[in-house]
Design an enzyme around this catalytic site. Sequence first.
Site, PDB file in Angstrom:
ATOM      1  N   ASP A  44       0.801  -1.229   0.000  1.00 26.78           N
ATOM      2  CA  ASP A  44       0.000   0.000   0.000  1.00 26.78           C
ATOM      3  C   ASP A  44       0.831   1.275   0.000  1.00 26.78           C
ATOM      4  O   ASP A  44       0.276   2.373  -0.046  1.00 26.78           O
ATOM      5  CB  ASP A  44      -1.018  -0.005   1.161  1.00 26.78           C
ATOM      6  CG  ASP A  44      -0.354  -0.112   2.519  1.00 26.78           C
ATOM      7  OD1 ASP A  44       0.851  -0.430   2.578  1.00 26.78           O
ATOM      8  OD2 ASP A  44      -1.040   0.119   3.522  1.00 26.78           O
ATOM      9  N   GLU A  53      13.332  -4.268  11.216  1.00 29.13           N
ATOM     10  CA  GLU A  53      14.327  -3.384  10.591  1.00 29.13           C
ATOM     11  C   GLU A  53      15.657  -3.347  11.349  1.00 29.13           C
ATOM     12  O   GLU A  53      16.718  -3.606  10.797  1.00 29.13           O
ATOM     13  CB  GLU A  53      13.817  -1.937  10.476  1.00 29.13           C
ATOM     14  CG  GLU A  53      12.631  -1.733   9.577  1.00 29.13           C
ATOM     15  CD  GLU A  53      11.297  -1.824  10.318  1.00 29.13           C
ATOM     16  OE1 GLU A  53      11.239  -2.538  11.347  1.00 29.13           O
ATOM     17  OE2 GLU A  53      10.327  -1.207   9.850  1.00 29.13           O
TER      18      GLU A  53
END
Lengths: 273, 273
Positions: free
Chosen positions: A127, A203
């Site tokens: 998205d 991350e």
Amino acid sequence: MARTVREELRRSVVVEDNNHSELPTIYVITPTYPRPEQIPELTRLAQTLMNVPNIYWLVTDDTDTPNQDLIDYLTFTGIPHTYLNTPMPPKYSGHKVKPKGVANRNAGMEWLRQHASKGVIYFADDDNTYDIRLFQEMRYTEKVSMWPVGLVSNKEGLSTPVVSEGKFQGWFEGWNGGRTFLVDMAGFAVPNATMPYKPGHEEDGFLQSLHISPYDIEFKAEQCTKMYVWHTQTKKSSHQPNNIFKKKYDNTNIRVLKELLYYDFNPKNPPNL
Amino acid sequence: MARTVREELRRSVVVEDNNHSELPTIYVITPTYPRPEQIPELTRLAQTLMNVPNIYWLVTDDTDTPNQDLIDYLTFTGIPHTYLNTPMPPKYSGHKVKPKGVANRNAGMEWLRQHASKGVIYFADDDNTYDIRLFQEMRYTEKVSMWPVGLVSNKEGLSTPVVSEGKFQGWFEGWNGGRTFLVDMAGFAVPNATMPYKPGHEEDGFLQSLHISPYDIEFKAEQCTKMYVWHTQTKKSSHQPNNIFKKKYDNTNIRVLKELLYYDFNPKNPPNL
């Protein structure tokens, strides 16, 4: 009038031009999951990737059941790709905070370990919005490259390394959480060397496992002053269609469209995300 | 390493190939307005249009002030286009229900009357999702062509003519409102002949003014059984950035990024939409 889609649209040309063998391949890993917005969002991302040469797209779908509409669409795009079914392990089904996209990304990396030794890895959610220049920026990453991400849903509305006169000054990110790398998933790329990353880390863990420091960062997008990627979030479709099931629509196009809109999707029993 | 964006990305090739003079031009009219999501959404749409030959893009912006970042971006895309400033007339500023996008669309049609006599007109909002095959479907429209629109925010979640054995059966749309054509703005295209349309009318008024009946509809997308356009809605960015103004970020990239994120946009005084 008898022109085919292939004749008129640029897809076949794109596929041909995609084969710039002199360019490092960018492996784009896209975690996704079944929902009414899935095909539209992947359509938008695919049409972005069609403009970028030497992309290999790993679409990792959080479901046990292969989505044939999606598989057919990926074939139509002409983008070199692999579709993987990567359901979240059942042990998380009772958890309040679920590891969204982790099984998907790990499956993508596992595939890469087995099938590729060169190139660059980028995690691209379905998205977000990507300016095609972003891929140009990341293609020659040596250790880790970073750039700003806009419209992030933290209170800063932005995630980026802070850079002054070409030097790393810190992070602009809403949340610290004791991390070394305060960076958004859409904000970095790394080379696909054989590397000692720990699967399952997000991350920060992922980047730390590469044994790099913030001073190794390659600042892209004109020293992190350009915005080439945004966290655009799509509103969930909240409609509760009932009329679509009415008998009077038997033997009309509405029956076919119903399948396209709600294939395998039961709002009362959404998938593990 | 010294490769330029133009060398590596496909843009220049797209522009060249865009000149298929044997194909009818599709005039895409996109109403838009200043907000943090404006550049990302138009980026996504532009990268869709880059895959379609013989497009002319009319970007009509609801603002008095030309948006230089947007103008620069449109030039970068290489898509033949015109940027128009089309602010909503001040008389509507006190109205509770405002004519969203009407001034923009009328300005686009006025431009077409002056500059083009052939081709096809399509109204494409900036937050919808378009499969490139849609443009192939509409290119040879003779009177009016129609197709399904998915994820529409009415209770049906879908807007389409109902078709059975190639014949028009009625409309699948949540709201009637006494209209002849129960069709979504993204669900039809018409030829750009000189036509007696009344500016200011919405879908139904516009189509009625063409003096066509539902029985003139050309059903596209395989007799309205394929979904090539969706009303994907983007969540408004709700962040209230404060840290971005802090003095410690003077002389860093954060100052530059602030302008990219919030150019001319004051959440306390949003534009007329």
